[in-house]
Motif scaffolding. Structure first.
Motif, PDB file in Angstrom:
ATOM      1  N   LEU A  33       0.816  -1.201   0.000  1.00  9.84           N
ATOM      2  CA  LEU A  33       0.000   0.000   0.000  1.00  9.84           C
ATOM      3  C   LEU A  33       0.859   1.265   0.000  1.00  9.84           C
ATOM      4  CD1 LEU A  33      -2.688  -1.147   2.606  1.00  9.84           C
ATOM      5  CD2 LEU A  33      -3.039  -0.838   0.153  1.00  9.84           C
ATOM      6  N   ARG A  34       1.932   1.254   0.765  1.00 13.92           N
ATOM      7  CA  ARG A  34       2.828   2.425   0.792  1.00 13.92           C
ATOM      8  C   ARG A  34       3.469   2.657  -0.565  1.00 13.92           C
ATOM      9  NH1 ARG A  34       4.665  -0.103   5.619  1.00 13.92           N
ATOM     10  NH2 ARG A  34       3.752   0.840   7.486  1.00 13.92           N
ATOM     11  N   GLY A  35       3.759   1.585  -1.293  1.00 13.07           N
ATOM     12  CA  GLY A  35       4.399   1.702  -2.602  1.00 13.07           C
ATOM     13  C   GLY A  35       3.422   1.869  -3.744  1.00 13.07           C
ATOM     14  N   SER A  36       2.149   2.141  -3.429  1.00 10.92           N
ATOM     15  CA  SER A  36       1.100   2.345  -4.451  1.00 10.92           C
ATOM     16  C   SER A  36       0.884   1.099  -5.309  1.00 10.92           C
ATOM     17  CB  SER A  36       1.438   3.551  -5.341  1.00 10.92           C
ATOM     18  OG  SER A  36       1.529   4.731  -4.561  1.00 10.92           O
ATOM     19  N   GLY A  37       1.195  -0.069  -4.758  1.00 11.97           N
ATOM     20  CA  GLY A  37       0.916  -1.305  -5.482  1.00 11.97           C
ATOM     21  C   GLY A  37      -0.543  -1.698  -5.419  1.00 11.97           C
ATOM     22  N   ALA A  38      -1.286  -1.037  -4.534  1.00 12.03           N
ATOM     23  CA  ALA A  38      -2.731  -1.260  -4.418  1.00 12.03           C
ATOM     24  C   ALA A  38      -3.344   0.014  -3.863  1.00 12.03           C
ATOM     25  CB  ALA A  38      -3.032  -2.447  -3.507  1.00 12.03           C
ATOM     26  N   ASP A  39      -4.596   0.238  -4.207  1.00 15.06           N
ATOM     27  CA  ASP A  39      -5.292   1.439  -3.734  1.00 15.06           C
ATOM     28  C   ASP A  39      -5.808   1.286  -2.305  1.00 15.06           C
ATOM     29  OD1 ASP A  39      -6.502   1.395  -7.004  1.00 15.06           O
ATOM     30  OD2 ASP A  39      -5.163   2.948  -6.236  1.00 15.06           O
ATOM     31  N   ALA A  40      -6.161   0.076  -1.934  1.00 11.41           N
ATOM     32  CA  ALA A  40      -6.662  -0.212  -0.587  1.00 11.41           C
ATOM     33  C   ALA A  40      -6.436  -1.694  -0.319  1.00 11.41           C
ATOM     34  CB  ALA A  40      -8.145   0.144  -0.456  1.00 11.41           C
ATOM     35  N   GLY A  41      -6.425  -2.060   0.936  1.00 11.10           N
ATOM     36  CA  GLY A  41      -6.190  -3.463   1.255  1.00 11.10           C
ATOM     37  C   GLY A  41      -6.622  -3.782   2.666  1.00 11.10           C
ATOM     38  N   PHE A  42      -6.837  -5.060   2.919  1.00 14.91           N
ATOM     39  CA  PHE A  42      -7.198  -5.533   4.246  1.00 14.91           C
ATOM     40  C   PHE A  42      -5.928  -5.946   4.977  1.00 14.91           C
ATOM     41  CE2 PHE A  42     -11.655  -5.336   3.625  1.00 14.91           C
ATOM     42  CZ  PHE A  42     -11.873  -5.630   2.298  1.00 14.91           C
ATOM     43  N   VAL A  43      -5.797  -5.482   6.197  1.00 13.04           N
ATOM     44  CA  VAL A  43      -4.605  -5.776   7.000  1.00 13.04           C
ATOM     45  C   VAL A  43      -5.052  -6.319   8.353  1.00 13.04           C
ATOM     46  CG1 VAL A  43      -3.242  -3.985   5.864  1.00 13.04           C
ATOM     47  CG2 VAL A  43      -4.526  -3.420   7.932  1.00 13.04           C
ATOM     48  N   ARG A  44      -4.116  -6.934   9.029  1.00  9.61           N
ATOM     49  CA  ARG A  44      -4.370  -7.438  10.374  1.00  9.61           C
ATOM     50  C   ARG A  44      -3.582  -6.581  11.370  1.00  9.61           C
ATOM     51  NH1 ARG A  44      -7.149 -12.118  10.307  1.00  9.61           N
ATOM     52  NH2 ARG A  44      -7.243 -13.234   8.325  1.00  9.61           N
ATOM     53  N   LEU A  45      -4.322  -5.995  12.291  1.00  6.66           N
ATOM     54  CA  LEU A  45      -3.705  -5.121  13.291  1.00  6.66           C
ATOM     55  C   LEU A  45      -3.062  -5.956  14.390  1.00  6.66           C
ATOM     56  CD1 LEU A  45      -6.585  -2.481  13.574  1.00  6.66           C
ATOM     57  CD2 LEU A  45      -4.532  -2.392  12.128  1.00  6.66           C
ATOM     58  N   PRO A  46      -1.995  -5.426  15.011  1.00 15.56           N
ATOM     59  CA  PRO A  46      -1.390  -4.111  14.772  1.00 15.56           C
ATOM     60  C   PRO A  46      -0.427  -4.117  13.594  1.00 15.56           C
ATOM     61  CG  PRO A  46      -0.254  -5.212  16.564  1.00 15.56           C
ATOM     62  CD  PRO A  46      -1.362  -6.131  16.150  1.00 15.56           C
ATOM     63  N   ILE A  47      -0.294  -2.947  12.939  1.00  9.87           N
ATOM     64  CA  ILE A  47       0.680  -2.756  11.875  1.00  9.87           C
ATOM     65  C   ILE A  47       1.389  -1.432  12.093  1.00  9.87           C
ATOM     66  CG2 ILE A  47      -0.635  -4.060  10.154  1.00  9.87           C
ATOM     67  CD1 ILE A  47      -1.478  -1.316   8.971  1.00  9.87           C
ATOM     68  N   ASP A  48       2.503  -1.242  11.403  1.00 10.84           N
ATOM     69  CA  ASP A  48       3.168   0.058  11.384  1.00 10.84           C
ATOM     70  C   ASP A  48       2.322   0.974  10.495  1.00 10.84           C
ATOM     71  OD1 ASP A  48       4.751   2.263  11.191  1.00 10.84           O
ATOM     72  OD2 ASP A  48       6.408   1.263  10.154  1.00 10.84           O
ATOM     73  N   ARG A  49       1.705   1.983  11.088  1.00 11.88           N
ATOM     74  CA  ARG A  49       0.788   2.840  10.339  1.00 11.88           C
ATOM     75  C   ARG A  49       1.471   4.029   9.673  1.00 11.88           C
ATOM     76  NH1 ARG A  49      -5.179   3.106  13.117  1.00 11.88           N
ATOM     77  NH2 ARG A  49      -5.294   0.961  13.857  1.00 11.88           N
ATOM     78  N   THR A  50       2.766   4.009   9.592  1.00 10.02           N
ATOM     79  CA  THR A  50       3.470   5.100   8.917  1.00 10.02           C
ATOM     80  C   THR A  50       2.987   5.224   7.476  1.00 10.02           C
ATOM     81  OG1 THR A  50       5.438   4.701  10.281  1.00 10.02           O
ATOM     82  CG2 THR A  50       5.718   6.023   8.270  1.00 10.02           C
ATOM     83  N   GLY A  51       2.426   6.379   7.140  1.00  9.94           N
ATOM     84  CA  GLY A  51       1.948   6.624   5.786  1.00  9.94           C
ATOM     85  C   GLY A  51       0.641   5.942   5.440  1.00  9.94           C
ATOM     86  N   LEU A  52      -0.011   5.337   6.422  1.00 15.47           N
ATOM     87  CA  LEU A  52      -1.241   4.585   6.149  1.00 15.47           C
ATOM     88  C   LEU A  52      -2.361   5.015   7.089  1.00 15.47           C
ATOM     89  CD1 LEU A  52       0.137   0.941   5.757  1.00 15.47           C
ATOM     90  CD2 LEU A  52      -0.458   2.542   3.924  1.00 15.47           C
ATOM     91  N   ALA A  53      -3.557   4.972   6.571  1.00 15.31           N
ATOM     92  CA  ALA A  53      -4.760   5.095   7.394  1.00 15.31           C
ATOM     93  C   ALA A  53      -5.377   3.710   7.512  1.00 15.31           C
ATOM     94  CB  ALA A  53      -5.746   6.068   6.755  1.00 15.31           C
ATOM     95  N   ALA A  54      -6.072   3.454   8.597  1.00 15.57           N
ATOM     96  CA  ALA A  54      -6.674   2.131   8.805  1.00 15.57           C
ATOM     97  C   ALA A  54      -8.011   2.288   9.511  1.00 15.57           C
ATOM     98  CB  ALA A  54      -5.750   1.226   9.611  1.00 15.57           C
ATOM     99  N   ILE A  55      -9.019   1.634   8.984  1.00 14.73           N
ATOM    100  CA  ILE A  55     -10.358   1.654   9.570  1.00 14.73           C
ATOM    101  C   ILE A  55     -10.631   0.260  10.138  1.00 14.73           C
ATOM    102  CG2 ILE A  55     -12.813   1.969   9.129  1.00 14.73           C
ATOM    103  CD1 ILE A  55     -12.070   3.743   6.772  1.00 14.73           C
ATOM    104  N   PRO A  56     -10.643   0.093  11.462  1.00  7.80           N
ATOM    105  CA  PRO A  56     -10.937  -1.225  12.045  1.00  7.80           C
ATOM    106  C   PRO A  56     -12.326  -1.697  11.648  1.00  7.80           C
ATOM    107  CG  PRO A  56      -9.993   0.261  13.687  1.00  7.80           C
ATOM    108  CD  PRO A  56     -10.329   1.104  12.492  1.00  7.80           C
ATOM    109  N   LEU A  57     -12.444  -2.972  11.289  1.00 11.76           N
ATOM    110  CA  LEU A  57     -13.716  -3.537  10.840  1.00 11.76           C
ATOM    111  C   LEU A  57     -14.300  -4.515  11.851  1.00 11.76           C
ATOM    112  CD1 LEU A  57     -12.833  -4.191   7.078  1.00 11.76           C
ATOM    113  CD2 LEU A  57     -14.056  -2.236   8.054  1.00 11.76           C
ATOM    114  N   TYR A  58     -13.539  -5.524  12.248  1.00 11.28           N
ATOM    115  CA  TYR A  58     -14.052  -6.533  13.169  1.00 11.28           C
ATOM    116  C   TYR A  58     -12.885  -7.327  13.734  1.00 11.28           C
ATOM    117  CZ  TYR A  58     -13.397  -9.476   9.031  1.00 11.28           C
ATOM    118  OH  TYR A  58     -12.858 -10.103   7.929  1.00 11.28           O
ATOM    119  N   THR A  59     -13.176  -8.129  14.751  1.00 13.81           N
ATOM    120  CA  THR A  59     -12.186  -9.032  15.336  1.00 13.81           C
ATOM    121  C   THR A  59     -12.567 -10.456  14.970  1.00 13.81           C
ATOM    122  OG1 THR A  59     -11.748  -7.531  17.179  1.00 13.81           O
ATOM    123  CG2 THR A  59     -11.108  -9.844  17.464  1.00 13.81           C
TER     124      THR A  59
END
Length: 245
Positions: A33-59
């Motif tokens: 995502l940081r390298g613009s290889g995708a416009d959006a993606g699903f991630v598993r928290l916690p992550i390094d949020r440098t340069g990224l926004a993240a909207i928690p969805l569910y556990t």
């Protein structure tokens, strides 16, 4: 992840805009995502949020993957204490935030979850993973059961930091359940003109019925007044005889 429902809604709302899916590991997703290889993606928290926004969805529920003939397969759920005597594989791409690992450690850590699944199938150990990963690596000779006290895997929708593009905003809306008439996002339906409300039979269109219901304003109770010519008490009066000439 299994984004089939969201992809279907996207195709219904924006049939002229193709949505391309890329399958990557949880560890690779943030850098993609940081390298613009995708416009959006699903991630598993916690992550390094440098340069990224993240909207928690569910556990997500955590499960243990075992061979179908394993003792664990005979019950609906287990605790980490039930796995104390098991070799619990801990792959290098594990996404669970453990305070202390359950069971006995293997001599070596598998490189990936897929490698760990192969070891479980070979009878070398068991594997504790988020439920969607157990489904992703499903095999006919394996099954899984819920682990009640294992840490859950928090799933978030992530995208490059800053104001999202219209298309990313649209995808966010789909994932979060916004309707097509939402004021946010691209796919919007023009507002429909309000229709005048027709008075109903018991509403504003009916004249007040104060004299026909409840207490009579002159002290009586019950029904309406008698009509002209009627005797008191509601009995019909006698008609007058017309004089003869």
């Amino acid at each position: 992840m299994t984004p089939g429902k969201w992809v279907r809604i996207w195709n219904e709302r924006l049939p002229g805009v193709p949505l391309t899916l890329l399958q990557v590991s949880a560890a690779e997703a943030p850098d993609l995502l940081r390298g613009s290889g995708a416009d959006a993606g699903f991630v598993r928290l916690p992550i390094d949020r440098t340069g990224l926004a993240a909207i928690p969805l569910y556990t997500e529920t955590t499960v243990v993957v075992v061979p179908k003939d394993h003792l664990v397969a005979a019950v609906e759920e287990v605790s980490t204490e039930d796995l104390a005597d098991e070799i619990v594989l801990h792959p290098l791409d594990d996404t669970l935030d453990w305070e202390s690992l359950p069971g006995r450690p293997a001599l070596e850590r598998p490189a990936t979850t897929a490698d760990a699944i192969e070891l479980v199938a070979a009878g070398i150990g068991v594997l504790v993973v988020p439920q969607s990963l157990a489904r992703l690596h499903h095999r006919k000779d394996l099954t899984y059961r819920t682990v009640t006290d294992a840490p859950g895997s928090r799933v978030a929708l992530s995208f490059p930091d800053g104001e999202p593009t219209d298309l990313v905003e649209e995808f966010i809306g789909i994932v979060r359940g916004r309707t097509v008439n939402s004021t946010r996002g691209r796919a919007q339906t023009p507002p429909q003109p309000k229709q005048r409300k027709r008075p109903d039979a018991a509403g504003a269109g009916r004249k007040p019925a104060g004299k026909t219901a409840g207490k009579n304003p002159r002290g009586g109770s019950g029904g309406a007044k008698g009509t002209k010519g009627g005797a008191k008490g509601g009995k019909p009066g006698k008609p007058r005889r017309r004089p003869q000439s």
